[in-house]
Design a protein around this motif. Structure first.
Motif, short mmCIF file in Angstrom:
data_model
loop_
_atom_site.label_atom_id
_atom_site.label_comp_id
_atom_site.label_asym_id
_atom_site.label_seq_id
_atom_site.Cartn_x
_atom_site.Cartn_y
_atom_site.Cartn_z
N GLU A 1 0.88 -1.25 0.09
CA GLU A 1 0.13 0.13 0.07
C GLU A 1 0.79 1.27 -0.05
N ARG B 1 -5.34 9.89 3.37
CA ARG B 1 -5.50 8.51 2.26
C ARG B 1 -5.50 9.31 1.10
N GLN C 1 -11.61 9.40 -3.55
CA GLN C 1 -12.97 9.39 -3.29
C GLN C 1 -13.10 9.08 -1.56
N HIS D 1 -20.04 7.83 0.75
CA HIS D 1 -20.13 6.31 0.30
C HIS D 1 -21.40 5.83 1.14
N PHE D 2 -21.63 4.63 0.53
CA PHE D 2 -22.75 3.81 1.24
C PHE D 2 -22.58 2.24 0.67
N ARG E 1 -16.86 6.41 4.65
CA ARG E 1 -16.13 5.46 4.02
C ARG E 1 -14.69 5.31 4.81
N VAL F 1 4.31 0.53 -5.62
CA VAL F 1 4.57 -0.35 -6.86
C VAL F 1 4.86 0.48 -7.83
N ASP G 1 -11.67 -1.70 -8.68
CA ASP G 1 -11.69 -0.68 -9.60
C ASP G 1 -10.48 -0.87 -10.57
N GLY H 1 -23.53 3.17 -5.79
CA GLY H 1 -22.92 2.73 -4.70
C GLY H 1 -22.73 1.26 -4.95
N VAL I 1 -17.93 -1.10 -4.00
CA VAL I 1 -17.50 -2.07 -3.06
C VAL I 1 -18.23 -3.41 -3.13
C1 LIG Z 1 -17.26 9.70 -5.66
C2 LIG Z 1 -17.46 8.40 -5.26
C3 LIG Z 1 -18.27 7.76 -4.43
C4 LIG Z 1 -17.91 6.32 -4.29
N1 LIG Z 1 -19.32 5.93 -3.63
C5 LIG Z 1 -19.60 4.54 -3.31
C6 LIG Z 1 -20.56 3.93 -2.55
O1 LIG Z 1 -21.13 4.62 -2.04
N2 LIG Z 1 -20.55 2.58 -2.23
C7 LIG Z 1 -19.67 1.79 -2.90
O2 LIG Z 1 -19.78 0.63 -2.81
N3 LIG Z 1 -18.76 2.36 -3.68
C8 LIG Z 1 -18.62 3.61 -3.99
N4 LIG Z 1 -17.77 4.14 -4.60
C9 LIG Z 1 -16.56 3.31 -5.44
C10 LIG Z 1 -15.62 2.52 -4.44
O3 LIG Z 1 -14.99 3.73 -3.97
C11 LIG Z 1 -14.58 1.71 -5.02
O4 LIG Z 1 -15.13 0.88 -5.92
C12 LIG Z 1 -13.51 1.06 -4.19
O5 LIG Z 1 -12.72 2.10 -3.39
C13 LIG Z 1 -12.59 0.32 -4.91
O6 LIG Z 1 -11.58 -0.44 -3.98
P1 LIG Z 1 -10.27 -0.67 -4.83
O7 LIG Z 1 -9.57 -1.56 -3.37
O8 LIG Z 1 -10.34 -1.42 -5.99
O9 LIG Z 1 -9.60 0.56 -5.03
P2 LIG Z 1 -9.21 1.72 -4.11
O10 LIG Z 1 -10.18 1.84 -2.80
O11 LIG Z 1 -9.20 3.05 -5.11
O12 LIG Z 1 -7.92 1.46 -3.58
C14 LIG Z 1 -6.77 1.28 -4.24
C15 LIG Z 1 -5.51 1.59 -3.24
O13 LIG Z 1 -4.23 1.45 -3.98
C16 LIG Z 1 -3.23 1.86 -3.49
N5 LIG Z 1 -2.27 2.31 -4.67
C17 LIG Z 1 -2.53 2.90 -5.66
N6 LIG Z 1 -1.45 3.03 -6.51
C18 LIG Z 1 -0.42 2.33 -5.73
C19 LIG Z 1 0.80 1.78 -6.19
N7 LIG Z 1 1.45 1.93 -7.41
N8 LIG Z 1 1.39 1.12 -5.32
C20 LIG Z 1 0.77 0.76 -4.09
N9 LIG Z 1 -0.36 0.98 -3.71
C21 LIG Z 1 -1.12 1.71 -4.69
C22 LIG Z 1 -4.20 3.26 -3.09
O14 LIG Z 1 -3.25 4.06 -2.21
C23 LIG Z 1 -5.27 2.69 -2.58
O15 LIG Z 1 -5.15 2.65 -1.04
C24 LIG Z 1 -17.26 5.35 -5.03
C25 LIG Z 1 -16.38 6.17 -5.73
C26 LIG Z 1 -16.28 7.22 -5.97
C27 LIG Z 1 -15.50 7.78 -6.92
#
Ligand SMILES: Cc1cc2nc3c(=O)[nH]c(=O)nc-3n(C[C@H](O)[C@H](O)[C@H](O)COP(=O)(O)OP(=O)(O)OC[C@H]3O[C@@H](n4cnc5c(N)ncnc54)[C@H](O)[C@@H]3O)c2cc1C
Length: 447
Positions: A5, A24, A29, A34-35, A91, A116, A293, A303, A306
């Motif tokens: 991370e 963070r 976001q 979030h919900f 969140r 990374v 994502d 929403g 997640v």
């Molecule tokens: C405005 C907004 C509102 C949202 N509301 C909702 C909601 O209400 N409900 C819901 O279910 N979803 C919601 N989402 C979607 C949700 O936020 C994402 O689907 C979720 O965070 C994806 O999780 P993830 O672990 O794939 O990526 P992320 O949560 O983006 O985590 C990625 C991680 O990778 C790390 N990282 C990035 N690059 C590197 C690197 N090179 N080396 C090491 N670490 C790295 C980052 O620091 C981060 O910790 C929302 C999104 C947005 C944009």
């Protein structure tokens, strides 16, 4: 298993400290509303009950969209209604609970402050296709892995990393326009959350509103616009934003609380994107997959991110258990097929709805009406309308909204399509509880 991370900080102790000081930067976001849907809650309870328990202890809210509806609307409670239960919070509070449980999991090593920077390829496992055997950190250190899972989020650099080991490009689908979010969190002195007078998400002409109950007497209010709607970009100003929210009769009362963030948190560039690492039936590389994502992201106002990410994580675990990693080519194809079958339909449904919503906003801004020749769009609106008139339609609508059952499957239940047509086909004639576009712009301008 090792998690790498980039962000340095561990969550601080205490909900107020988590909200007030946890940095963070890696998640754009992080401070936006979030919900967490019923599908996430049910996956948590089945797979990670310690997280569900930690969320409850942190003050997360439990609510049930069906059982909280008036009885004349939902009818008598049913045994199956428990499936609609959600557990939700801000969140950062939810993430801190996940991080706390992850931090004490014996087979998980979490390295924070580690970026990374690329992939390392070893001997090919199949016909000259690059096979990833390690990641390279920005510090130069290499960390060997049987499988690298890219979960670096919406802005994942995986195509660049793959190119640098000589892989073919993955197939990326990127829509050129998305939504802009303007959100704010509130807290009540009493610990009560304002009553919902409509759904959490309401499409109110050229804006959508999101009103989301959260943990410890907090909630959020968000206005979502099209990225193309330049006239509403002024919503990042707190006073303008408040005027716009006050003009929405079913939303205005959600402002009755103490704001707990400094101003409006806005996020633009929220496009739909899907990444396919299997192109023309062949993986572009082995030893690496994308999830969450980094694999696909769509309009967050529904929403689903997640819930879909968590679902895909279980699919990944099950594919590793069923196929093993000894044959990396076979594994890459199996995970791709399992994702396509069990996870991707949720993304495709969301994408289709997003495209319609953006086109609808364009049409409304132009002063017209949106009438696409798409029976699925009509049926979706009819179901939403029928949900306010019939207990079965309500449960069907909530099932789809909560990522429990796809809308197409709800509508194909015996008798459902006929009932939805009878009760909801007139949805276009129902008044929208919102000002006209001109009145909205006038409210925004302070008129
Ligand atoms: C405005 C907004 C509102 C949202 N509301 C909702 C909601 O209400 N409900 C819901 O279910 N979803 C919601 N989402 C979607 C949700 O936020 C994402 O689907 C979720 O965070 C994806 O999780 P993830 O672990 O794939 O990526 P992320 O949560 O983006 O985590 C990625 C991680 O990778 C790390 N990282 C990035 N690059 C590197 C690197 N090179 N080396 C090491 N670490 C790295 C980052 O620091 C981060 O910790 C929302 C999104 C947005 C944009």
């Amino acid at each position: 298993m090792t998690v790498l991370e980039r962000d340095v900080e561990v969550p601080p102790a205490g909900v107020d400290e988590i909200w007030g000081s946890w940095q963070r930067k890696g998640v754009n976001q992080f401070r936006l509303p979030h919900f967490f849907l019923a599908r996430y809650r049910s996956l948590l309870q089945a797979e990670l009950p310690d997280v569900a328990e930690a969320l409850g202890a942190a003050g997360a809210i439990s609510l049930n969209s069906v059982l909280s509806a008036p009885e004349q609307l939902r009818g008598p409670a049913r045994e199956t209604d428990a499936a609609f239960e959600c557990i939700s919070g801000r969140r950062c509070v939810v993430e801190a609970a996940v991080a706390a449980v992850a931090g004490r999991s014996p087979r998980l090593e979490i390295r924070r402050g580690v970026q990374v920077a690329g992939l390392v390829a070893g001997a090919a496992a199949h016909d000259g296709v690059p096979h990833v055997t390690a990641v390279q950190l920005a510090s130069g250190e290499e960390i060997a892995a049987d499988l690298v899972v890219d979960m670096t989020g919406r802005r994942s650099q995986l195509p660049r990393w793959l190119a640098s080991i000589g892989a073919r490009a993955p197939h990326d689908e990127l829509d050129d326009c998305g939504f802009i979010y303007y959100g704010r969190h509130f807290r009540s002195a009493s610990g009560e959350v304002p009553p919902a007078l409509g759904g959490f998400l309401q499409h109110l002409g050229t804006v959508s509103s999101l009103t989301l109950p959260a943990d410890n007497g907090t909630w959020s209010v968000t206005l979502v616009t099209s990225g193309k709607d330049k006239a509403l970009r002024v919503l990042h100003d707190a006073e303008v934003w408040e005027r716009a929210v006050r003009s929405l009769p079913l939303v205005a009362h959600w402002l009755d609380g103490e704001p707990i963030d400094d101003g409006i948190t806005a996020m633009a560039g929220i496009e739909d994107r899907h990444r396919n690492l299997v192109v023309d039936g062949a993986p572009v590389a082995t030893g690496v997959v994308a999830a969450g994502d980094a694999w696909a992201c769509s309009n967050p106002s529904v929403g689903r991110g997640v819930s879909i990410g968590m679902l895909q994580a279980t699919v990944l675990r099950d594919t590793i258990a069923a196929t093993g990693l000894a044959d990396p080519w076979e594994f890459a194809r199996s995970f791709h097929e399992a994702t396509a079958e069990m996870v991707e339909p949720w993304y495709r449904d969301t994408l289709a709805a997003d495209r319609h919503r953006l086109a609808e906003i364009d049409a409304l801004i132009a002063g017209g009406e949106y009438r696409p020749a798409d029976p699925a769009w009509e049926a979706s609106h009819a179901l939403a309308s029928a949900a306010f008139k019939d207990p079965d339609c309500l449960r069907g609508f909530v099932s789809a909204a909560m990522v429990l059952e796809r809308e197409a499957d709800v509508l194909s239940r015996p008798g459902m399509a006929d009932k939805v047509t009878a009760l909801g086909a007139g949805w276009r004639d129902e008044p929208i509880p919102a000002p006209s576009r001109d009145d909205l712009l006038s409210a925004v301008a302070g008129g």
